[in-house]
Enzyme design. Structure first.
Site, PDB file in Angstrom:
ATOM      1  N   SER A 117       0.860  -1.395  -0.169  1.00  0.00           N
ATOM      2  CA  SER A 117       0.039   0.097   0.014  1.00  0.00           C
ATOM      3  C   SER A 117       1.134   1.300   0.084  1.00  0.00           C
ATOM      4  CB  SER A 117      -0.924   0.079   1.179  1.00  0.00           C
ATOM      5  OG  SER A 117      -1.590   1.068   1.325  1.00  0.00           O
ATOM      6  N   LYS A 139      -4.405  -6.675   3.423  1.00  0.00           N
ATOM      7  CA  LYS A 139      -4.479  -5.658   2.312  1.00  0.00           C
ATOM      8  C   LYS A 139      -5.851  -5.243   1.933  1.00  0.00           C
ATOM      9  CE  LYS A 139      -2.984  -2.514  -0.344  1.00  0.00           C
ATOM     10  NZ  LYS A 139      -3.929  -2.197  -1.240  1.00  0.00           N
ATOM     11  N   HIS A 179      -7.417  -3.421   4.810  1.00  0.00           N
ATOM     12  CA  HIS A 179      -6.786  -2.040   4.593  1.00  0.00           C
ATOM     13  C   HIS A 179      -7.635  -1.137   3.750  1.00  0.00           C
ATOM     14  CE1 HIS A 179      -4.573   1.020   2.481  1.00  0.00           C
ATOM     15  NE2 HIS A 179      -3.761   1.134   3.599  1.00  0.00           N
ATOM     16  N   ASN A 180      -7.838  -1.666   2.436  1.00  0.00           N
ATOM     17  CA  ASN A 180      -8.456  -0.956   1.308  1.00  0.00           C
ATOM     18  C   ASN A 180     -10.271  -0.833   1.976  1.00  0.00           C
ATOM     19  OD1 ASN A 180      -6.343  -1.391  -0.053  1.00  0.00           O
ATOM     20  ND2 ASN A 180      -7.345  -1.339  -1.808  1.00  0.00           N
ATOM     21  N   GLU A 225     -10.239   1.864   4.128  1.00  0.00           N
ATOM     22  CA  GLU A 225      -9.791   3.223   3.426  1.00  0.00           C
ATOM     23  C   GLU A 225     -10.880   3.576   2.706  1.00  0.00           C
ATOM     24  OE1 GLU A 225      -6.709   2.629   0.414  1.00  0.00           O
ATOM     25  OE2 GLU A 225      -8.090   3.056  -1.119  1.00  0.00           O
TER      26      GLU A 225
HETATM   27  C1  6PG Z   1      -3.336   1.639  -1.727  1.00  0.00           C
HETATM   28  C2  6PG Z   1      -4.441   1.686  -2.532  1.00  0.00           C
HETATM   29  C3  6PG Z   1      -4.511   1.119  -3.549  1.00  0.00           C
HETATM   30  C4  6PG Z   1      -5.582   1.627  -4.602  1.00  0.00           C
HETATM   31  C5  6PG Z   1      -7.013   1.225  -4.231  1.00  0.00           C
HETATM   32  C6  6PG Z   1      -7.864   2.380  -4.930  1.00  0.00           C
HETATM   33  O1  6PG Z   1      -3.447   1.008  -0.568  1.00  0.00           O
HETATM   34  O2  6PG Z   1      -2.099   1.937  -2.224  1.00  0.00           O
HETATM   35  O3  6PG Z   1      -5.374   1.238  -1.590  1.00  0.00           O
HETATM   36  O4  6PG Z   1      -4.538  -0.226  -3.505  1.00  0.00           O
HETATM   37  O5  6PG Z   1      -5.196   3.024  -4.849  1.00  0.00           O
HETATM   38  O6  6PG Z   1      -6.954  -0.027  -5.035  1.00  0.00           O
HETATM   39  O7  6PG Z   1      -9.104   1.452  -4.818  1.00  0.00           O
HETATM   40  P1  6PG Z   1     -10.309   1.918  -5.724  1.00  0.00           P
HETATM   41  O8  6PG Z   1     -10.014   2.212  -7.027  1.00  0.00           O
HETATM   42  O9  6PG Z   1     -11.013   0.552  -5.418  1.00  0.00           O
HETATM   43  O10 6PG Z   1     -11.047   2.908  -4.759  1.00  0.00           O
END
Ligand code: 6PG
Length: 481
Positions: free
Chosen positions: A133, A187, A190-191, A194
């Site tokens: 990430s 991960k 984590h997302n 996010e």
């Molecule tokens: C990270 C982000 C990366 C990416 C996401 C965006 O941890 O660096 O999460 O993995 O920016 O996949 O996800 P979306 O396109 O689904 O918002």
């Protein structure tokens, strides 16, 4: 780049931005890095533009890449998740020898990682699903890395990955997460977090804008201020940047000209799907995923606007000061709920798959490098250090006090938003989760009664052991089930 014949320490195949930045990060840390891309133009470009940054070994083919490596070989795959990853693995495996390591640094689904790990293990190879990430910038300057796979593979890989990861207080944001799919699962969560975090931030902005009557520039200032307190985090910091930016073409705040349809590549949706399977209520993440889906339903939104009109919000600057502080507290409390739910999900998966996840260590490696890096991850780490079996993050003393202190403001924000007609699904669902979790009694008792009525699904009683059924269509006496 040097021309010495020494074997390369590690390889990267797939040189789009994430892959080439990761290769550069490795090279900048003194590793001799073999690099490969399906079309060699990218390899050439990397060497031309960045060859001076370190010791790269360009390879035209996967055979060449494999041949350039010291053994046991370590090859990081940085291609699109899904079929493209399988294609590279299929091509690579026949070229490798027992003990070699294949590392998937993409956003793979953890179930794919479990499948691939099992298949490669059969062939005597190590497969490491590593969540990475931090976006492009993180890949180059220090990401948060979540590697799964065998302990043995981590003995070889760990020192390399830890050296290129972000460091916080001298501690690398990389740890061996657990076997097979554990790294990619973490991960994924984590997302998911996010998504929830971004949705809550967006709701806070919406309230300050539509109820508080504040401009994006004023709200940018508010976020800048919040970033020096409990809310300090990368996402809050960049919110100030985005809100403070003006569109050079029209001269208006950029956020006002960006189409309000949020997209998603799928990791948030996966998090919710897996939470449903595990029976873990990740309501904050689910609301965030659905909010993005709703925003994209342009036709339906238009029809509803035409049928009902848009809610008329009477912004009042008079209430702005109080509102700003209330929203800050609501944002913080809702965020604690979202993280608590995400950590619950990791705990449940750990039990399901026997991963033995160290939740405190997950908080530790998210303190830097990743998108959800935040000051309060230190608090989460402390909470799990104190009690690794914490029933919920919410009941840890620090978070319990924080949420209690925020409760009155949180309710004012939710009530105000509901009255004004400003949608705040993240705030509302977080508050409902908190209220449900601490309720002495839940109406689930009635749900059980109804299930028993129409389907003889039985119920348990509060006052004695056993399962029971009421003869609803008979004399309504109770029988043991
Ligand atoms: C990270 C982000 C990366 C990416 C996401 C965006 O941890 O660096 O999460 O993995 O920016 O996949 O996800 P979306 O396109 O689904 O918002």
């Amino acid at each position: 780049m040097t021309t010495s014949e020494a074997p390369a320490r590690i390889a990267v195949t797939g040189l789009a931005v994430m892959g080439s930045n990761l290769a550069r990060n490795l090279a900048r840390h003194g590793y001799r890095v073999a690099v490969h891309n399906r079309s060699s133009a990218r390899t050439k470009a990397l060497i031309e533009e960045h060859g001076h940054e370190g010791d790269f070994v360009p390879a035209e083919t996967l055979e060449e890449l494999v041949a350039s490596l010291q053994t046991p070989r370590q090859i990081i795959i940085m291609v699109k998740a899904g079929a493209p990853t399988d294609a590279v693995i299929d091509e690579l495996v026949p070229l490798l020898e027992p003990g070699d390591m294949v590392i998937d640094g993409g956003n793979a689904h953890y179930a794919d990682t479990r499948r691939r790990e099992a298949a490669l293990r059969e062939a005597g190879l190590h497969f490491v699903g590593a969540g990475i990430s931090g976006g492009e910038e993180g890949a180059l300057n220090g990401p948060s890395i979540m590697p799964g796979g065998s302990k043995e593979s981590y003995q070889h890989l760990g020192p390399v990955l830890e050296s290129i990861a972000a460091q916080v207080d001298g501690v690398p944001c990389c740890v061996h997460v657990g076997p097979d799919g554990a790294g990619h699962f973490v991960k994924m969560v984590h997302n998911g977090i996010e998504y929830a975090d971004m949705q809550l931030i967006a709701e806070a902005y919406d309230l300050l804008n539509r109820v508080g009557g504040m401009t994006p520039t004023q709200i940018a200032e508010v976020f800048r201020g919040w970033n020096s307190g409990d809310l300090e985090s990368y996402l809050v910091e960049i919110t100030a940047e985005v809100l403070g930016h003006f569109d050079p073409e029209t001269g208006v705040p950029l956020v006002d000209v960006i189409a309000d349809e949020a997209e998603q590549k799928g990791t948030g949706r996966w998090t919710v799907q897996e939470a449903l399977e595990l029976g873990v209520p990740v309501t904050g993440i689910a609301e965030a995923v659905f909010a993005r889906s709703l925003s994209g339903r342009v036709e339906q939104r238009k029809a509803a606007r035409e049928a009902f009109g848009s809610p008329e919000v009477l912004a009042s600057e008079r209430i702005a000061d109080q509102l700003v502080e209330d929203v800050r507290q609501a944002l913080y409390a809702s965020k604690v709920v979202a993280y608590a739910q995400g950590f619950d999900q990791m705990r449940a998966a750990s039990a399901e798959y026997g991963w033995d996840l160290d939740l405190g260590a997950m908080a530790t490696i998210w303190r830097g490098g990743c998108i959800i890096r935040a000051r309060f991850l230190d608090r989460i780490r402390e909470a799990y250090d104190k009690d690794p079996n914490l029933a919920s993050l919410l009941v840890d003393e620090y978070f319990r006090d924080a949420v209690r202190d925020a409760e009155a403001a949180w309710r004012r924000v939710v009530v105000g938003a509901v009255e004004a007609g400003v949608p705040v699904p993240g705030f509302v669902s977080a508050l409902a989760y908190y209220d449900a979790l601490r309720s002495e009694r839940l109406p689930a008792s009635l749900v059980q009664g109804l299930r028993d009525f129409f389907g003889a699904h039985t119920y348990r009683r509060t006052d004695r052991e056993g399962s029971f059924h009421t003869l609803w269509s008979g004399d309504r006496s109770q029988v043991d089930a």
